[in-house]
Design a protein around this motif. Sequence first.
Motif, PDB file in Angstrom:
ATOM      1  N   LEU A  19       0.815  -1.213   0.000  1.00 56.94           N
ATOM      2  CA  LEU A  19       0.000   0.000   0.000  1.00 56.94           C
ATOM      3  C   LEU A  19       0.849   1.264   0.000  1.00 56.94           C
ATOM      4  N   HIS A  22       1.420   2.006  -3.467  1.00 56.35           N
ATOM      5  CA  HIS A  22       0.229   2.640  -4.037  1.00 56.35           C
ATOM      6  C   HIS A  22       0.338   4.154  -3.898  1.00 56.35           C
ATOM      7  N   HIS A  23       0.705   4.610  -2.727  1.00 52.82           N
ATOM      8  CA  HIS A  23       0.867   6.044  -2.485  1.00 52.82           C
ATOM      9  C   HIS A  23       2.010   6.607  -3.325  1.00 52.82           C
ATOM     10  N   ALA A  37      -5.968   8.860  -1.241  1.00 57.79           N
ATOM     11  CA  ALA A  37      -5.742   7.489  -0.780  1.00 57.79           C
ATOM     12  C   ALA A  37      -5.526   7.499   0.730  1.00 57.79           C
ATOM     13  N   LEU A  43      -7.052   2.293   6.848  1.00 58.35           N
ATOM     14  CA  LEU A  43      -7.794   1.230   6.167  1.00 58.35           C
ATOM     15  C   LEU A  43      -8.210   0.116   7.120  1.00 58.35           C
ATOM     16  N   LYS A  76     -12.179   2.295  -2.020  1.00 57.41           N
ATOM     17  CA  LYS A  76     -10.886   2.877  -1.661  1.00 57.41           C
ATOM     18  C   LYS A  76      -9.761   1.882  -1.963  1.00 57.41           C
ATOM     19  N   SER A  77      -8.581   2.411  -2.150  1.00 57.36           N
ATOM     20  CA  SER A  77      -7.330   1.638  -2.226  1.00 57.36           C
ATOM     21  C   SER A  77      -7.354   0.477  -3.208  1.00 57.36           C
ATOM     22  N   ARG A  79      -5.817  -1.372  -5.962  1.00 56.88           N
ATOM     23  CA  ARG A  79      -4.474  -1.431  -6.545  1.00 56.88           C
ATOM     24  C   ARG A  79      -4.166  -2.859  -6.949  1.00 56.88           C
TER      25      ARG A  79
END
Length: 164
Positions: A19, A22-23, A37, A43, A76-77, A79
Motif C-alpha cells: 500500500l 500505491h501512495h 488514498a 484502512l 478505496k485503495s 491497486r
Amino acid sequence: MSIIIERVESATPALAAFLESHHADMEPTAPAESRHALPFDRLLAPGIRLFASFHDGHPVATGALATVDEGHEELKSMRTDPAVRGRGLGRAMLDFLLTDAASRGIRRVSLETGSMDFFVPARALYASAGFRECGPFGSYRPDPLSTFMTLALPSASVASARTG
C-alpha cells in the motif's frame, strides 16, 4: 493465476509495503491536497472493510469499502501489483467488493479517482462495471484533478438471486 480474496483485519509488513507503493505511484500525479488514498492504518479503522488477494504469500491486489453514510460506501485503495496487471485481478477485486456491498444491503458505491491520464485504465475499469461520473460526495469538494463516479447496486434480494 489463482487467487483468493480475503478480508484484512491486521497489518503485515508485506501489505503495508504494497500500500505504500500505491501512495508512491500516485505521488507524482497531483499535489497532496488532491490525493485521497488512505494510509494503511486508516484502512484498518472501524467503518472500513479492507480486502487483499495474495499469490505465493505476496499481496497482488487490494480494495476497500468505506462507509459514506447509510446504504452508501466508497471504493478505496484499489491497486493491482504492476507486475501482474492485465490478468483480471483488478476486475476480480472490483466484482468481489460490489458483491460484498450488495450482500450487506448497500445501495450505492461511489469512488474518487484522478482525472489525469495515469488513471485512464482505472476509470475504464469502473465504467465497464457500470459506474458513471457524478459530482463530489461525502466530504469531497469539487477538484479538477478528481473524477467522481457512482454505481447504484441492486437490492440484496436481487443480488442473491443472481449469485444463488
